[in-house]
Design an enzyme around this catalytic site. Sequence first.
Site, PDB file in Angstrom:
ATOM      1  N   GLY A 251       0.788  -1.222   0.000  1.00 47.73           N
ATOM      2  CA  GLY A 251       0.000   0.000   0.000  1.00 47.73           C
ATOM      3  C   GLY A 251       0.820   1.272   0.000  1.00 47.73           C
ATOM      4  N   CYS A 277      11.465  -1.645   4.871  1.00 46.89           N
ATOM      5  CA  CYS A 277      10.545  -1.468   3.748  1.00 46.89           C
ATOM      6  C   CYS A 277       9.423  -0.471   4.107  1.00 46.89           C
ATOM      7  CB  CYS A 277       9.995  -2.817   3.300  1.00 46.89           C
ATOM      8  SG  CYS A 277       9.343  -2.786   1.605  1.00 46.89           S
ATOM      9  N   GLY A 321       7.303   0.062  -4.064  1.00 45.50           N
ATOM     10  CA  GLY A 321       6.893   0.964  -5.126  1.00 45.50           C
ATOM     11  C   GLY A 321       6.825   2.410  -4.679  1.00 45.50           C
ATOM     12  N   PHE A 322       7.095   2.653  -3.378  1.00 38.06           N
ATOM     13  CA  PHE A 322       7.114   4.003  -2.819  1.00 38.06           C
ATOM     14  C   PHE A 322       8.471   4.239  -2.155  1.00 38.06           C
ATOM     15  CE2 PHE A 322       2.703   2.860  -3.144  1.00 38.06           C
ATOM     16  CZ  PHE A 322       2.049   4.030  -3.473  1.00 38.06           C
ATOM     17  N   HIS A 367      15.051  -5.577   2.103  1.00 36.57           N
ATOM     18  CA  HIS A 367      14.684  -6.733   2.924  1.00 36.57           C
ATOM     19  C   HIS A 367      15.921  -7.489   3.414  1.00 36.57           C
ATOM     20  CE1 HIS A 367      10.226  -7.057   2.310  1.00 36.57           C
ATOM     21  NE2 HIS A 367      10.538  -6.159   1.388  1.00 36.57           N
ATOM     22  N   GLU A 369      16.126  -9.750   5.603  1.00 36.52           N
ATOM     23  CA  GLU A 369      15.879 -11.148   5.973  1.00 36.52           C
ATOM     24  C   GLU A 369      16.260 -12.102   4.842  1.00 36.52           C
ATOM     25  OE1 GLU A 369      12.638 -10.354   3.344  1.00 36.52           O
ATOM     26  OE2 GLU A 369      13.378  -9.161   5.048  1.00 36.52           O
TER      27      GLU A 369
END
Length: 393
Positions: A251, A277, A321-322, A367, A369
């Site tokens: 989102g 993220c 995407g942001f 990320h 992880e």
Amino acid sequence: MTTSTRGTTSRKKVLPAVLVLEDGRVFRGRAYGAVGETFGEAVFSTGMTGYQETLTDPSYHRQVVVMTTPHVGNTGVNDDDPESQRIWVAGYVVRDPARVPSNWRSRRALDEELAAQGVVGISGIDTRALTRHLRERGAMRVGIFSGDAVRDDAALLADVREAPEMKGADLAAEVATTEPYVVPAVGPDGEAVPVGAAKFTVAAIDLGIKGMTAQRMTQRGIEVHVLPANATLDDVYAVNPDGVFFSNGPGDPATADHPVSVMRGVLERGTPLFGICFGNQILGRALGFGTYKLKYGHRGINQPVQDRATGKVEVTSHNHGFAVDAPLDKVSETPFGRVEVSHVCLNDNVVEGLRLLDRPAFSVQYHPEAAAGPHDAAYLFDRFVSLMEGQRA
């Protein structure tokens, strides 16, 4: 119209399928996975491996993922690698799916798993041309149609253009846990440490957390209390945390007012804080920076990022995407002290990390992880441990 209508779970023969972008471009191929129709945001992932982790990453909720590598599915699907309890992608696009999976851990074929979970996909299209189109025009709404859902192209395009956009979408609560749960720390012998006896306790705000993220913390002696996205500041401190973690998630971060408010409360108390993220974007907003939508985003497991403190370049796993709109050339003053951009993407100079200089808090946009992906950034979990050790001392 909803963003994704799940398809039926079986098909007796190969059926034609159509992919329609919101700018009117059409690709024709074959049905892959479930048959029906689905809508979402078309994005591409550059990872050559790790498709199972990609499919089950909650950050891909409401996105139709285009795989840039042409051959997908050769290792099948196993029961060990999922990052959550289900596939989250709204649709899946591949060029040349494996006819027969071959791997000692494989339990099912990829197309069988997609069909079983109702995920509509398409194969046999020119994914290179589609990827270049998205790079030039940007991520956009898309629909995949197969079986009885295939109709006149103009009608399909009209349906795609009615689907909601990703900008302005508030999605974290749709993928997060609804009830708190605990992931026990792991001791040197590999056995779970009894609840309450771990070296550290971390409250993790689930905005779309991946399973491996909690495991990376438990491997370092951390007992992880995973809390829903709507958890309050009181909920966070009810577990007596040594640190607070904000996870990845889907989102538009501009809609995440509640997590931003909670994070500001954590910053005010000075508790060690780590975000990844979506959590990086939340920290950016909490500090007073804006966020913006990238043209086509970063998705894959081969993105070069530089740690500006050491000059070291890491190959990292991305799905965003942001991004945060923070200055790269100076230390910024915020209500919580000084902050600097700690990491930057070498492809496009996008902010990939923030570090507070006067409080024990930091975040990265990628990320660490590494599920899937390289382990270059594993040290960030150790950095989080060091902050908690320093606070305790």
